[in-house]
Design a protein around this motif. Structure first.
Motif, PDB file in Angstrom:
ATOM      1  N   ARG A 163       0.841  -1.194   0.000  1.00 42.85           N
ATOM      2  CA  ARG A 163       0.000   0.000   0.000  1.00 42.85           C
ATOM      3  C   ARG A 163       0.877   1.245   0.000  1.00 42.85           C
ATOM      4  NH1 ARG A 163      -5.071  -1.703   3.847  1.00 42.85           N
ATOM      5  NH2 ARG A 163      -6.047   0.057   2.783  1.00 42.85           N
ATOM      6  N   THR A 164       0.314   2.353  -0.460  1.00 43.68           N
ATOM      7  CA  THR A 164       1.000   3.634  -0.451  1.00 43.68           C
ATOM      8  C   THR A 164       0.718   4.360   0.861  1.00 43.68           C
ATOM      9  OG1 THR A 164      -0.820   4.899  -1.396  1.00 43.68           O
ATOM     10  CG2 THR A 164       0.638   3.741  -2.944  1.00 43.68           C
ATOM     11  N   SER A 165       1.319   5.517   1.006  1.00 41.95           N
ATOM     12  CA  SER A 165       1.112   6.301   2.229  1.00 41.95           C
ATOM     13  C   SER A 165      -0.319   6.813   2.353  1.00 41.95           C
ATOM     14  CB  SER A 165       2.094   7.471   2.277  1.00 41.95           C
ATOM     15  OG  SER A 165       1.943   8.291   1.133  1.00 41.95           O
ATOM     16  N   THR A 166      -1.069   6.841   1.263  1.00 38.90           N
ATOM     17  CA  THR A 166      -2.472   7.274   1.315  1.00 38.90           C
ATOM     18  C   THR A 166      -3.412   6.145   1.733  1.00 38.90           C
ATOM     19  OG1 THR A 166      -2.966   6.712  -0.990  1.00 38.90           O
ATOM     20  CG2 THR A 166      -2.001   8.898  -0.558  1.00 38.90           C
ATOM     21  N   GLY A 167      -2.891   4.936   1.790  1.00 43.22           N
ATOM     22  CA  GLY A 167      -3.709   3.779   2.101  1.00 43.22           C
ATOM     23  C   GLY A 167      -4.153   3.010   0.885  1.00 43.22           C
ATOM     24  N   ALA A 168      -3.973   3.579  -0.299  1.00 45.06           N
ATOM     25  CA  ALA A 168      -4.362   2.894  -1.523  1.00 45.06           C
ATOM     26  C   ALA A 168      -3.404   1.740  -1.813  1.00 45.06           C
ATOM     27  CB  ALA A 168      -4.370   3.867  -2.691  1.00 45.06           C
ATOM     28  N   PHE A 169      -3.924   0.696  -2.435  1.00 48.83           N
ATOM     29  CA  PHE A 169      -3.055  -0.397  -2.849  1.00 48.83           C
ATOM     30  C   PHE A 169      -2.237   0.039  -4.062  1.00 48.83           C
ATOM     31  CE2 PHE A 169      -6.339  -2.960  -0.625  1.00 48.83           C
ATOM     32  CZ  PHE A 169      -5.496  -3.621   0.255  1.00 48.83           C
ATOM     33  N   VAL A 170      -1.005  -0.439  -4.115  1.00 43.10           N
ATOM     34  CA  VAL A 170      -0.105  -0.105  -5.222  1.00 43.10           C
ATOM     35  C   VAL A 170      -0.709  -0.588  -6.539  1.00 43.10           C
ATOM     36  CG1 VAL A 170       2.119  -0.677  -6.255  1.00 43.10           C
ATOM     37  CG2 VAL A 170       1.994  -0.056  -3.828  1.00 43.10           C
ATOM     38  N   THR A 171      -0.705   0.315  -7.520  1.00 46.76           N
ATOM     39  CA  THR A 171      -1.242   0.019  -8.847  1.00 46.76           C
ATOM     40  C   THR A 171      -0.284   0.572  -9.903  1.00 46.76           C
ATOM     41  OG1 THR A 171      -3.500   0.168  -8.003  1.00 46.76           O
ATOM     42  CG2 THR A 171      -3.214   0.331 -10.382  1.00 46.76           C
ATOM     43  N   PRO A 172      -0.035  -0.126 -10.982  1.00 51.57           N
ATOM     44  CA  PRO A 172      -0.435  -1.504 -11.304  1.00 51.57           C
ATOM     45  C   PRO A 172       0.317  -2.495 -10.427  1.00 51.57           C
ATOM     46  CG  PRO A 172       1.107  -0.713 -12.941  1.00 51.57           C
ATOM     47  CD  PRO A 172       0.818   0.460 -12.041  1.00 51.57           C
ATOM     48  N   TYR A 173      -0.146  -3.729 -10.433  1.00 49.08           N
ATOM     49  CA  TYR A 173       0.413  -4.699  -9.496  1.00 49.08           C
ATOM     50  C   TYR A 173       0.447  -6.082 -10.117  1.00 49.08           C
ATOM     51  CZ  TYR A 173       1.105  -7.376  -5.201  1.00 49.08           C
ATOM     52  OH  TYR A 173       1.599  -8.216  -4.231  1.00 49.08           O
ATOM     53  N   ASN A 174       1.634  -6.668 -10.128  1.00 50.30           N
ATOM     54  CA  ASN A 174       1.824  -8.051 -10.547  1.00 50.30           C
ATOM     55  C   ASN A 174       2.357  -8.812  -9.338  1.00 50.30           C
ATOM     56  OD1 ASN A 174       2.584 -10.513 -11.543  1.00 50.30           O
ATOM     57  ND2 ASN A 174       3.976  -9.732 -13.103  1.00 50.30           N
ATOM     58  N   PRO A 175       1.567  -9.675  -8.720  1.00 54.20           N
ATOM     59  CA  PRO A 175       2.012 -10.323  -7.483  1.00 54.20           C
ATOM     60  C   PRO A 175       3.218 -11.239  -7.662  1.00 54.20           C
ATOM     61  CG  PRO A 175      -0.065 -11.259  -8.240  1.00 54.20           C
ATOM     62  CD  PRO A 175       0.196 -10.048  -9.087  1.00 54.20           C
ATOM     63  N   ILE A 176       3.581 -11.562  -8.902  1.00 52.80           N
ATOM     64  CA  ILE A 176       4.754 -12.419  -9.093  1.00 52.80           C
ATOM     65  C   ILE A 176       6.024 -11.684  -8.692  1.00 52.80           C
ATOM     66  CG2 ILE A 176       6.194 -13.564 -10.821  1.00 52.80           C
ATOM     67  CD1 ILE A 176       3.689 -14.464 -12.224  1.00 52.80           C
ATOM     68  N   ASP A 177       6.210 -10.480  -9.179  1.00 53.55           N
ATOM     69  CA  ASP A 177       7.400  -9.728  -8.752  1.00 53.55           C
ATOM     70  C   ASP A 177       7.067  -8.631  -7.748  1.00 53.55           C
ATOM     71  OD1 ASP A 177       6.472  -7.473 -10.168  1.00 53.55           O
ATOM     72  OD2 ASP A 177       7.717  -7.901 -11.891  1.00 53.55           O
ATOM     73  N   ALA A 178       5.810  -8.188  -7.733  1.00 55.02           N
ATOM     74  CA  ALA A 178       5.322  -7.199  -6.752  1.00 55.02           C
ATOM     75  C   ALA A 178       6.215  -5.967  -6.693  1.00 55.02           C
ATOM     76  CB  ALA A 178       5.206  -7.848  -5.374  1.00 55.02           C
ATOM     77  N   GLY A 179       6.806  -5.622  -7.826  1.00 50.71           N
ATOM     78  CA  GLY A 179       7.669  -4.445  -7.848  1.00 50.71           C
ATOM     79  C   GLY A 179       8.865  -4.563  -6.929  1.00 50.71           C
ATOM     80  N   LYS A 180       9.214  -5.786  -6.551  1.00 48.80           N
ATOM     81  CA  LYS A 180      10.299  -6.073  -5.600  1.00 48.80           C
ATOM     82  C   LYS A 180      10.061  -5.385  -4.251  1.00 48.80           C
ATOM     83  CE  LYS A 180      13.823  -7.257  -8.992  1.00 48.80           C
ATOM     84  NZ  LYS A 180      12.927  -7.337 -10.138  1.00 48.80           N
ATOM     85  N   LEU A 181       8.794  -5.138  -3.953  1.00 47.86           N
ATOM     86  CA  LEU A 181       8.450  -4.557  -2.656  1.00 47.86           C
ATOM     87  C   LEU A 181       8.401  -5.623  -1.560  1.00 47.86           C
ATOM     88  CD1 LEU A 181       5.759  -1.994  -3.835  1.00 47.86           C
ATOM     89  CD2 LEU A 181       8.149  -1.561  -3.248  1.00 47.86           C
ATOM     90  N   PHE A 182       8.482  -6.888  -1.961  1.00 46.75           N
ATOM     91  CA  PHE A 182       8.817  -7.979  -1.049  1.00 46.75           C
ATOM     92  C   PHE A 182      10.291  -8.316  -1.291  1.00 46.75           C
ATOM     93  CE2 PHE A 182       4.284  -8.420  -1.816  1.00 46.75           C
ATOM     94  CZ  PHE A 182       3.751  -8.765  -0.577  1.00 46.75           C
ATOM     95  N   HIS A 183      10.994  -8.741  -0.264  1.00 48.23           N
ATOM     96  CA  HIS A 183      12.431  -8.972  -0.378  1.00 48.23           C
ATOM     97  C   HIS A 183      12.724 -10.422  -0.746  1.00 48.23           C
ATOM     98  CE1 HIS A 183      16.651  -7.999   1.456  1.00 48.23           C
ATOM     99  NE2 HIS A 183      16.678  -8.193   0.151  1.00 48.23           N
ATOM    100  N   GLU A 184      13.386 -10.610  -1.878  1.00 45.19           N
ATOM    101  CA  GLU A 184      13.797 -11.929  -2.374  1.00 45.19           C
ATOM    102  C   GLU A 184      12.608 -12.885  -2.492  1.00 45.19           C
ATOM    103  OE1 GLU A 184      17.175 -13.566  -0.383  1.00 45.19           O
ATOM    104  OE2 GLU A 184      18.492 -11.933  -0.995  1.00 45.19           O
ATOM    105  N   GLY A 185      11.546 -12.390  -3.074  1.00 47.92           N
ATOM    106  CA  GLY A 185      10.365 -13.190  -3.314  1.00 47.92           C
ATOM    107  C   GLY A 185       9.220 -12.280  -3.678  1.00 47.92           C
ATOM    108  N   GLY A 186       8.180 -12.844  -4.240  1.00 48.10           N
ATOM    109  CA  GLY A 186       6.991 -12.069  -4.566  1.00 48.10           C
ATOM    110  C   GLY A 186       5.870 -12.370  -3.590  1.00 48.10           C
ATOM    111  N   ALA A 187       4.682 -11.860  -3.913  1.00 49.37           N
ATOM    112  CA  ALA A 187       3.539 -12.067  -3.032  1.00 49.37           C
ATOM    113  C   ALA A 187       3.177 -13.540  -2.904  1.00 49.37           C
ATOM    114  CB  ALA A 187       2.345 -11.268  -3.543  1.00 49.37           C
ATOM    115  N   TYR A 188       3.425 -14.329  -3.950  1.00 50.57           N
ATOM    116  CA  TYR A 188       3.076 -15.748  -3.881  1.00 50.57           C
ATOM    117  C   TYR A 188       3.924 -16.477  -2.843  1.00 50.57           C
ATOM    118  CZ  TYR A 188       0.138 -15.265  -8.003  1.00 50.57           C
ATOM    119  OH  TYR A 188      -0.856 -14.895  -8.876  1.00 50.57           O
TER     120      TYR A 188
END
Length: 792
Positions: A544-569
């Motif tokens: 999510r962003t600082s406004t509370g909105a979910f990050v868009t666009p969003y691909n849970p496989i890489d999740a914009g590398k906002l997860f460390h060394e893995g995606g949302a899956y």
């Protein structure tokens, strides 16, 4: 949240089902022709496993948890790459399975002839794997360029080398202090008298860290030098004893081997100074230069350690994989202090440890999962030493570490691994006498950030996490978040949020146990904050962003590398504190089972487990962002097979685990990615025993069928715990006959798919019956699933 009930449940399950553990251990058997009973497990260890394809292990020698890891250097992140064909030295320090170049200090090399070059890339020697051997406590290789046979062995704080030269008047031993497998800031070397070489190396910058440490060495030879010299840069000067400064420094000593071809020398290490290195060398070796006796002593030490688990049945190949994994699990953490207890603290001052042995090289993001718990099972005194060493880091350095290398913080990896690590130690009584100090440090770590002048990043996203219940995407390092090198939670805010939440839930257990009820309520509530990233519209975790909105666009496989060394899956299963709540979020047991089946490509596992593991699960060792499936190359989803327990299908966890075992082999490629200081190997050991610790501090283990038909485990003794022998039997178990039908723990039948740690603390028996049918009701009822210690 019914907090009082939550903690009553935690206390009761940890103490009540004393019978459950016996069942867990009795579930092991293997289908192919079975091997003879193991008499000397060192003969089954294959130290070259993991030296190819980024396993980054080393094949050289080390005592269990020793300060010295003496091993050949060919290049690569681990120091030794099986595909290389030249060796430039044998350095004193290595780490097993790290993901960046590290250690490799003081490479020493045997050569012959004149000193024509000080460049290791020039004087390095070709070698052949056909002229190389390794076993626990011994390594040997032929240096083809020079006709030298080089042998290695060690004690805890000293490395031994024996070079057998051809007949020569110019048999050299080179000390290259300006080279390591990481940045060398400066070094010095001194030829002292006619039998000693001493010096130091200041090195650091592990991965992207700003860490620095200094290691001191003293080398003692079994005979006097014929001549000597040193070098600075490219200039080698005979008769000069000293070299120091930045860049390429080194020294050499020379022998006449026309009548006696063997040269033996031993190198003592210390992090406190040269006096410490000399004292360590004297205390551990005295005046002896008996290489063979030292080798035998180290072999016997490894035979005792590996013999703490005895497996019977299964193929020789499977037994070899198991004991290789156990060996790799017992290399780290390492001795940090001298024989007198002196160590260098994170304040760079010398301290003396009172009631523990200082340990170092703490890859907590990795090892807090199964390796820490394996040490608690087999080596509780070592586990206590490690835990109190972490507390000492907080005491001396002002903050708790995340990835501590020698006596400095690297800030590598993200989240809050130190909290589950220490809470786990507390839950086993390993912090006795230090509980309040540890809790004070943990609470400060969980509720604030280190000062700008501190070397630690700490929970760099803590301020935002406390305000919003999550760390928002889009934060800037240096302005929004302080950054002291290494990795940073604000770069990977989604995974950091989930790791903070899991850590807080663990800390709630400790707070409650210490009578800090208000804190327990606070941290238990935060243990539910993983839900703040759940996007019900896509039924997946989403930054999510600082406004509370979910990050868009969003691909849970890489999740914009906002997860460390893995995606949302991969991270979707990292809710060890509340798997029951996660199951509910995912739509209930049936929906979670379907999600797990997709994640593991389960239908394919049933017909081709090995091919599915290699093709559907894994991309490449460092590719964390290309698949929506299980990645057993890395830690975030190591616990995911056991999510089936909360979905009511523990039999499927067994199928997944056995497929993952196919990735471990006896070949140099037989490691699933970096071993991470024994973490992946500890996963293999634990799952081979038929159990796995899914939640730190919760004192239970999830069950699956073990690998071997009979296993005995010597549970380590510790004050307050007498230890004992765990006997595990699972007649007929194999890759096809793998599903638990019934379990009896200490003679009592149980349908639970888990057992309390207390069941195994002092030994017992676990008797499993197994079959090929998946229709058995064992472990399938909601009342059979393991606890969710933070479930509202």
């Amino acid at each position: 949240m019914r907090l009082a009930r939550l903690f009553r449940t935690h206390r009761s399950f940890a103490a009540s089902s004393a019978c459950l553990l016996a069942a867990l251990f009795s579930t092991v058997v293997i289908t192919p022709a079975e091997a003879a009973p193991v008499t000397d497990p060192t003969t089954l260890v294959r130290p070259f496993v993991g030296t190819q394809n980024s396993g980054n292990t080393f094949p050289g020698v080390s005592a269990p948890f020793g300060m010295v890891q003496l091993s050949p250097d060919t290049g690569g992140q681990g120091g030794y790459d099986y595909l290389q064909n030249t060796i430039y030295g044998f350095s004193q320090t290595h780490l097993s399975g790290v993901g960046c170049g590290v250690a490799g200090e003081v490479p020493i090399m045997g050569t012959t002839g004149t000193m024509s070059s000080t460049d290791a890339n020039v004087y390095r020697s070709a070698y052949s794997h056909s002229d190389e051997q390794a076993s626990p406590g011994y390594y040997r290789v032929g240096l083809a360029k020079y006709g030298i046979n080089a042998e290695l062995t060690a004690t805890e704080r000293t490395g031994w080398q024996r070079y057998t030269y051809p007949s020569s008047t110019t048999a050299n031993v080179l000390f290259n202090t300006g080279r390591a497998n990481q940045t060398v800031f400066d070094s010095e070397v001194h030829v002292v008298g006619d039998r000693t070489v001493e010096g130091r190396v200041r090195a650091g910058n592990f991965c992207a860290g700003l860490d620095q440490h200094t290691v001191y060495f003293t080398a003692s030879f079994d005979r006097p030098f014929a001549s000597f010299g040193s070098w600075r840069g490219a200039v080698a000067t005979g008769g000069v004893r000293d070299a120091s400064g930045t860049g390429n420094n080194g020294a050499w000593v020379r022998f006449d081997t026309t009548s006696d071809r063997d040269v033996v020398f031993k190198v003592g290490l210390s992090y406190t100074g040269l006096a410490g290195a000399r004292a360590n060398l004297a205390a551990e070796t005295g005046t002896s230069y008996d290489f063979n006796a030292t080798r035998t002593k180290l072999h016997d030490s490894w035979q005792r350690k590996l013999g703490e688990i005895a497996v019977d049945g299964g193929t020789a190949d499977r037994q070899s994989v198991f004991y290789t994994a156990l060996y790799h699990s017992l290399l780290h953490p390492n001795l940090a202090g001298d024989t007198g207890g002196q160590y260098v603290g994170f304040d760079k001052a010398i301290h003396t440890a009172a009631d523990y042995t200082p340990r170092q090289n703490l890859s907590l993001w990795d090892t807090y999962r199964p390796q820490n718990q394996l040490l608690e099972l087999l080596e509780p005194q070592v586990a206590r030493d490690v835990a109190l060493s972490v507390v000492a880091i907080g005491r001396d350095g002002g903050w708790l570490p995340r990835w501590a290398l020698a006596n400095s913080e690297t800030n590598i990896m993200t989240g809050d691994p130190v909290t589950p690590f220490l809470v786990e130690a507390w839950s086993k009584g390993l912090l006795a006498g230090h509980e309040q100090e540890a809790y004070t440090l943990l609470r400060r770590n969980a509720t604030s950030v280190p000062a700008a002048s501190s070397q630690y990043n700490g929970r760099s996203g803590q301020t935002f996490y406390a305000q919003r219940g999550y760390i928002p995407a889009g934060l800037k390092l240096g302005t929004d978040c302080l950054h002291k090198g290494g990795d940073n939670d604000c770069v990977h805010p989604a995974s950091a949020t989930m790791e903070y939440s899991a850590a807080d839930a663990a800390l709630a257990l400790m707070a409650q146990g210490l009578g800090q009820t208000a804190d327990a309520t606070l941290f238990a509530q935060r243990g539910q904050w993983y839900r703040n990233l759940w996007d019900s519209s896509i039924a997946q975790f989403r930054p999510r962003t600082s406004t509370g909105a979910f990050v868009t666009p969003y691909n849970p496989i890489d999740a914009g590398k906002l997860f460390h060394e893995g995606g949302a899956y991969q991270y979707q299963w990292l809710v060890p504190q509340d798997p029951a709540g996660l199951t509910s979020l995912m739509g209930g047991r049936a929906a979670t089972e379907q999600r797990l089946d997709s994640f593991f490509a389960y239908p394919k596992l049933l017909t081709d487990p090995s091919g599915t593991a290699r093709n559907d699960w894994i991309a490449s060792p460092y590719d964390y962002y290309s698949k929506a499936t299980y990645n057993p190359n890395n830690e975030p989803d190591l616990l995911s097979p056991y999510a089936y327990h909360w979905a009511g299908h523990p039999a499927k966890a067994t199928t997944v685990v056995r497929a993952a075992w196919t990735l471990f082999t006896t070949a140099p490629t037989g490691m699933t990615g970096n071993d991470d200081l024994g973490t992946m190997s500890a996963w293999y050991v634990f799952t081979s025993l038929g159990m796995y610790p899914t939640m730190s501090g919760a004192n239970f283990l999830a069950l699956s069928s073990p690998q071997f038909p009979s296993t005995t485990v010597q549970i380590g003794q510790y004050p307050g715990r007498q230890g004992g022998t765990l006997t595990i039997t699972a007649p007929g178990v194999s890759d096809t006959v793998r599903h638990i039908q019934t379990v009896r723990i200490n003679g009592t039948a149980t349908t639970h798919s888990w057992l309390p740690w207390s069941s195994i603390a002092n030994g017992g028996t676990i008797a499993d019956t197994v079959g090929s049918s998946t229709s058995a009701a064992w472990g399938t009822a909601t009342t059979d699933e393991p606890p969710s210690i933070n479930h509202p």
